[in-house]
Scaffold this motif. Structure first.
Motif, PDB file in Angstrom:
ATOM      1  N   THR A  34      45.677  35.779  43.357  1.00 51.38           N
ATOM      2  CA  THR A  34      44.545  36.522  42.771  1.00 51.38           C
ATOM      3  C   THR A  34      43.231  36.202  43.483  1.00 51.38           C
ATOM      4  N   GLY A  35      43.158  35.019  44.120  1.00 54.73           N
ATOM      5  CA  GLY A  35      41.957  34.692  44.906  1.00 54.73           C
ATOM      6  C   GLY A  35      41.769  35.705  46.020  1.00 54.73           C
ATOM      7  N   TYR A  38      39.930  38.725  44.712  1.00 48.63           N
ATOM      8  CA  TYR A  38      38.471  38.534  44.603  1.00 48.63           C
ATOM      9  C   TYR A  38      37.829  38.512  45.988  1.00 48.63           C
ATOM     10  N   ARG A  39      38.548  37.945  46.964  1.00 48.55           N
ATOM     11  CA  ARG A  39      38.022  37.904  48.326  1.00 48.55           C
ATOM     12  C   ARG A  39      37.951  39.318  48.910  1.00 48.55           C
ATOM     13  N   SER A 100      32.293  33.472  45.073  1.00 49.23           N
ATOM     14  CA  SER A 100      32.063  32.976  43.709  1.00 49.23           C
ATOM     15  C   SER A 100      31.047  33.844  42.978  1.00 49.23           C
ATOM     16  N   SER A 103      32.834  37.015  42.022  1.00 53.51           N
ATOM     17  CA  SER A 103      33.837  36.843  40.967  1.00 53.51           C
ATOM     18  C   SER A 103      33.218  36.413  39.641  1.00 53.51           C
ATOM     19  N   ARG A 109      35.705  41.177  37.193  1.00 47.84           N
ATOM     20  CA  ARG A 109      36.799  40.434  36.544  1.00 47.84           C
ATOM     21  C   ARG A 109      37.655  41.370  35.686  1.00 47.84           C
ATOM     22  N   ARG A 130      42.229  31.184  38.874  1.00 48.34           N
ATOM     23  CA  ARG A 130      41.336  30.302  38.108  1.00 48.34           C
ATOM     24  C   ARG A 130      41.470  30.513  36.605  1.00 48.34           C
ATOM     25  N   ASP A 131      41.918  31.710  36.227  1.00 53.27           N
ATOM     26  CA  ASP A 131      41.918  32.076  34.804  1.00 53.27           C
ATOM     27  C   ASP A 131      43.265  32.669  34.389  1.00 53.27           C
ATOM     28  N   ARG A 180      31.070  26.242  45.055  1.00 52.27           N
ATOM     29  CA  ARG A 180      32.047  27.118  44.397  1.00 52.27           C
ATOM     30  C   ARG A 180      32.561  26.493  43.109  1.00 52.27           C
ATOM     31  N   ASP A 184      32.227  28.383  39.698  1.00 47.12           N
ATOM     32  CA  ASP A 184      33.495  28.728  39.034  1.00 47.12           C
ATOM     33  C   ASP A 184      33.599  28.108  37.627  1.00 47.12           C
ATOM     34  N   ARG A 187      30.295  29.658  35.141  1.00 50.48           N
ATOM     35  CA  ARG A 187      30.000  31.087  34.909  1.00 50.48           C
ATOM     36  C   ARG A 187      30.349  31.455  33.455  1.00 50.48           C
TER      37      ARG A 187
END
Ligand code: DC
Length: 231
Positions: A34-35, A38-39, A100, A103, A109, A130-131, A180, A184, A187
């Motif tokens: 999933t990173g 976002y990238r 970051s 995202s 999101r 991350r989530d 980051r 992260d 937020r």
């Protein structure tokens, strides 16, 4: 029948994706990074000079973004953004420096979480991010939370970047990692945190084989639990 959802969350450069990829290969599951999503959104925003503070512009941009993982090598998904292979570009430092911020935007999101839920609906997936254990799949059968000391993570990232021909000092990389981590974890929208039922793995002094072995063992136990519950 016995396919489960494995959520692997944690800090950057803890070995999450290497571990997740190998665990998925061993179980013959789908790996979803999933990173990378976002990238890819960040790269689109940079290339199209999207103003992060303009919600309408962000919403319009999100409608024009299609992210896919194409299986070009065995077991490895390659990230495509609107039909273009962006796998190498999204790993570069200029994208990492902005991701970051991107995202942390609620609309970004919501859009990506919705896509990730669809990708995981068939189960038999290992998803890292991350989530994942807290927001995307709060009912995942196995949740792992990975951490490692910041300096060790910076050293690992430097080796990765060097392998791709990018040079950056350890101080620069450490500063990027700390920035980051801060964004992260602080937020408002789904901050990085360990789910109450996640297993914590500190990879500072572990080899990749040890990390993979540890998660595979946990996965076997989770699959056995699922079978027992349905017996
Ligand atoms: O795992 P990575 O380093 O490629 O992730 C890049 C960035 O994307 C990271 O700074 C945090 C963000 N990210 C996120 O907010 N939620 C996810 N599920 C995955 C990544």
């Amino acid at each position: 029948m016995h396919n489960i959802i494995i959520a692997i969350d944690g800090y950057s450069s803890c070995g999450k994706s290497t571990t997740a990829k190998q665990v998925a290969a061993k179980l013959d599951y789908t790996y979803i990074d999933t990173g990378a999503m976002y990238r890819a959104v960040t790269l689109y925003f940079i290339n199209n000079r999207i103003s992060l503070t303009n919600p309408k512009e962000v919403a319009r941009a999100l409608e024009n973004i299609v992210i896919e993982f194409r299986r070009e090598k065995v077991g490895e998904g390659v990230t495509y953004l609107n039909g273009l292979n962006v796998e190498d570009e999204i790993r570069k430092l200029y994208v990492a420096n902005k991701v970051s911020e991107v995202s942390a935007i609620a609309d970004v999101r919501h859009s990506l979480v919705a896509q990730q839920r669809v990708m995981g609906a068939k189960k038999g997936v290992v998803m890292d991010g991350r989530d994942i254990g807290t927001v995307v799949f709060p009912d995942a059968h196995l949740k792992v939370f990975m951490t490692a000391e910041p300096l060790i993570r910076a050293e690992r990232r430097q080796i990765e970047l060097l392998a791709k021909g990018e040079t950056a000092t350890l101080d620069e990389i450490l500063a990027n990692i700390k920035k980051r981590d801060f964004i992260d974890t602080t937020r408002n929208e789904s901050p990085l945190r360990q789910a109450a039922d996640a297993v914590l793995i500190d990879t500072s002094y572990m080899t990749f084989d040890e990390q993979i072995g540890a998660v595979c063992l946990l996965a076997d136990q989770a699959i056995a639990r699922k079978i027992a519950n349905h017996a």
